[in-house]
Motif scaffolding. Sequence first.
Motif, short mmCIF file in Angstrom:
data_model
loop_
_atom_site.label_atom_id
_atom_site.label_comp_id
_atom_site.label_asym_id
_atom_site.label_seq_id
_atom_site.Cartn_x
_atom_site.Cartn_y
_atom_site.Cartn_z
N PRO A 194 0.56 29.36 6.21
CA PRO A 194 1.48 30.19 5.42
C PRO A 194 1.11 31.67 5.46
N GLU A 195 -0.18 31.97 5.37
CA GLU A 195 -0.63 33.36 5.42
C GLU A 195 -0.23 34.01 6.74
N TYR A 196 -0.44 33.26 7.83
CA TYR A 196 -0.08 33.83 9.13
C TYR A 196 1.42 34.10 9.21
N HIS A 197 2.21 33.15 8.78
CA HIS A 197 3.66 33.30 8.88
C HIS A 197 4.16 34.49 8.06
N PHE A 198 3.62 34.66 6.86
CA PHE A 198 4.09 35.72 5.97
C PHE A 198 3.41 37.07 6.24
N GLY A 199 2.50 37.11 7.22
CA GLY A 199 1.83 38.36 7.54
C GLY A 199 0.83 38.80 6.49
N GLU A 200 0.30 37.86 5.74
CA GLU A 200 -0.69 38.17 4.72
C GLU A 200 -2.10 38.05 5.30
N PRO A 201 -3.10 38.63 4.65
CA PRO A 201 -4.47 38.55 5.17
C PRO A 201 -4.91 37.10 5.37
N LEU A 238 -14.69 11.52 -0.19
CA LEU A 238 -13.74 12.10 0.76
C LEU A 238 -13.67 13.62 0.62
N LEU A 239 -13.33 14.27 1.73
CA LEU A 239 -13.09 15.70 1.72
C LEU A 239 -11.80 15.97 0.96
N ALA A 240 -11.91 16.61 -0.19
CA ALA A 240 -10.75 16.83 -1.05
C ALA A 240 -10.16 18.22 -0.91
N HIS A 241 -11.01 19.22 -0.69
CA HIS A 241 -10.56 20.61 -0.59
C HIS A 241 -11.53 21.39 0.28
N LEU A 242 -11.08 22.56 0.67
CA LEU A 242 -11.97 23.56 1.25
C LEU A 242 -12.27 24.61 0.19
N SER A 243 -13.50 25.05 0.15
CA SER A 243 -13.87 26.16 -0.72
C SER A 243 -14.15 27.36 0.17
N LEU A 244 -13.39 28.44 -0.03
CA LEU A 244 -13.54 29.64 0.78
C LEU A 244 -14.07 30.79 -0.07
N THR A 245 -14.67 31.76 0.61
CA THR A 245 -15.29 32.88 -0.11
C THR A 245 -14.27 33.90 -0.59
N GLY A 246 -13.06 33.85 -0.03
CA GLY A 246 -12.06 34.85 -0.37
C GLY A 246 -12.11 36.06 0.54
N GLU A 247 -13.04 36.07 1.50
CA GLU A 247 -13.13 37.18 2.45
C GLU A 247 -11.96 37.16 3.42
N ASP A 248 -11.54 38.33 3.84
CA ASP A 248 -10.49 38.48 4.83
C ASP A 248 -11.12 38.36 6.22
N SER A 249 -10.52 37.55 7.08
CA SER A 249 -11.06 37.36 8.43
C SER A 249 -10.81 38.57 9.32
N GLY A 250 -9.86 39.40 8.95
CA GLY A 250 -9.49 40.52 9.81
C GLY A 250 -8.57 40.12 10.95
#
Length: 216
Positions: A65-72, A88-100
Amino acid sequence: MPRPLSSAGPDDVLVEWREYCDPDGPWLRACVEEWQRQGHFRHHRAGTVLVTYGAAWLVACATVPEYHFGEPLPSLANARAVIDEHGLLAHLSLTGEDSGVTDADGWWAEVSGLFTPLTEGLAALGGPPAHSDQYWGNAVGLTGDVLRRIESLGAPGDVRATADLLRKASGREHLVSLRDFPDGSWSRRRTCCQWWRSGSGYCGDCVLQDSPSRAR
């Protein structure tokens, strides 16, 4: 669609991604065994492929969704696995950093960087080889499913064009078909997640929807 978390819930466990993917550690093996148990599978491939299906779904929901909408685009480099009470793997936990990342090739570099240690770990546990389409068909094919879902919610922009860009960036274009299908959908995976072996039917975008045996 599930979205990345910043922390785990009270009944969950937070594990560094590479630790989760380690075939000598407890997490990945337990996840495969839980899928085997839930599906009553005899074929060991089913559990290993379903692990990648679950991971690919979370990654696609976190990035497409981020890629499609042009968001970071969020960085996946320091992702952690959120393990539920069933193992089971229930979610991903991300740091909130922008990949650039701003292009499809960069998106695929992020996704494949996360997915590669997972496929290597599953191969070491007796699953298909790490390069197998059985794994990567989920990482590529589920992009179409995510885009179809956001299209159904009235998303602006050309979602099919986005799906085609991401498919081409993967270098594995054969793993998803993008065209109009008789059931009204326009995206179909070309590999199977194996869940049908549990007797629970077929996913809406499953390759087995096109099986000649289903037309009889």
